[in-house]
Design an enzyme around this catalytic site. Structure first.
Site, PDB file in Angstrom:
ATOM      1  CG  PHE A   1      -0.325   0.142   2.543  1.00 39.54           C
ATOM      2  CD1 PHE A   1      -0.141   1.379   3.127  1.00 39.54           C
ATOM      3  CD2 PHE A   1       0.092  -0.989   3.240  1.00 39.54           C
ATOM      4  CE1 PHE A   1       0.457   1.510   4.379  1.00 39.54           C
ATOM      5  CE2 PHE A   1       0.674  -0.873   4.495  1.00 39.54           C
ATOM      6  CZ  PHE A   1       0.863   0.377   5.062  1.00 39.54           C
ATOM      7  CB  CYS A   2       1.764   3.753  -1.808  1.00 38.56           C
ATOM      8  SG  CYS A   2       0.832   3.442  -3.324  1.00 38.56           S
ATOM      9  CB  THR A   3      -0.162   8.388  -0.732  1.00 30.96           C
ATOM     10  OG1 THR A   3       0.956   8.478   0.154  1.00 30.96           O
ATOM     11  CG2 THR A   3      -1.140   9.511  -0.417  1.00 30.96           C
TER      12      THR A   3
ATOM     13  CB  CYS B   1       1.172   0.016  -3.366  1.00 30.97           C
ATOM     14  SG  CYS B   1      -0.213   1.158  -3.521  1.00 30.97           S
TER      15      CYS B   1
END
Length: 249
Positions: A182-184, A189
């Protein structure tokens, strides 16, 4: 009531003319009164924009009229004032730099898990096949320090180009488990999940990233806030700026 619409969006799609597109998009954005940043590369587009809601959505609709951007999905949030100082459109080698030419999302997207499914997996302590779920934060260390999922792996990377080497070092910890990167907003991601698949890890990305998760699920299993790259600095799970932004002088 918050009146400035903020959007983040990305799409891996082949662009043969990013330099020509740069001037066109900047002219449209400035004419619409928008501020923010658009990054273009041969592999696609990444943008962060803010402005009056109708102007922002109109810009995105016009962008989607180009068949290359028809599938563009934007994450929305609101602020009381404009969080960007100016409108920038840049052309780069990659829309998110990883320095791994074999990772080409435009040739085939990474597998994804929806926010609702991820919350269910976390609630039940395993995926639907009973396997352990490992959350992997692909953001830079300073971003993670503002908030992350409970129990998520954090490899303390300082820039995304360090991710492949970190993955090689930690591969044995991931094999045999269901890994959700996951990322922003989803862009990092997605590349991360594709690279993990390349090295034999069963990985998928969180669809829409943390912002998409907040929009659909809220703060379940999350601790802290989410760092964003504008003057808002961080958002809470209700997608509200965690601190006040000074209005333009």
């Amino acid at each position: 009531m918050a009146s400035v619409l903020n959007v983040s969006a990305y799409l891996f799609t082949h662009l043969s003319d990013p330099h020509a597109l740069r001037s066109v998009l900047r002219e449209r954005a400035v004419a619409a009164g928008l501020r923010g940043t658009i990054i273009l590369a041969e592999e696609g587009l990444n943008l962060f924009l803010a402005g009056e809601a109708g102007a922002v959505r109109g810009f995105l609709d016009e962008l989607r009229a180009d068949s290359r951007f028809a599938d563009l999905v934007a994450q929305e949030s609101w602020s009381d004032v404009q969080p960007f100082a100016r409108m920038l459109v840049k052309v780069k080698r990659e829309i998110i730099r990883m320095d791994r030419p074999t990772v080409r999302p435009g040739a085939g997207r990474a597998r994804a898990v929806t926010p609702d499914t991820l919350r269910r997996w976390l609630d039940q302590g395993a995926d639907d096949d009973g396997r352990e779920v490992v959350l992997l934060d692909t953001r830079n260390a300073f971003e993670v320090d503002h908030g992350t999922f409970e129990g998520a792996l954090d490899w303390r990377i300082e820039r995304f180009t360090e991710f492949p080497d970190a993955a090689a070092r930690h591969r044995s910890e991931l094999v045999g488990k269901t890994v959700v990167s996951f990322c922003t907003g989803g862009i990092r991601c997605e590349k991360a999940a594709l690279h993990l698949e390349e090295i034999g890890v069963d990985a998928r990305q969180l669809e829409g990233g943390v912002l998409g998760y907040f929009a659909q699920v809220g703060g379940s299993h999350w601790t802290g806030e989410c760092f964003v790259f504008d003057e808002r600095e961080t958002l809470d799970p209700q997608l509200r700026p965690a601190r006040a932004i000074a209005a333009d002088a």
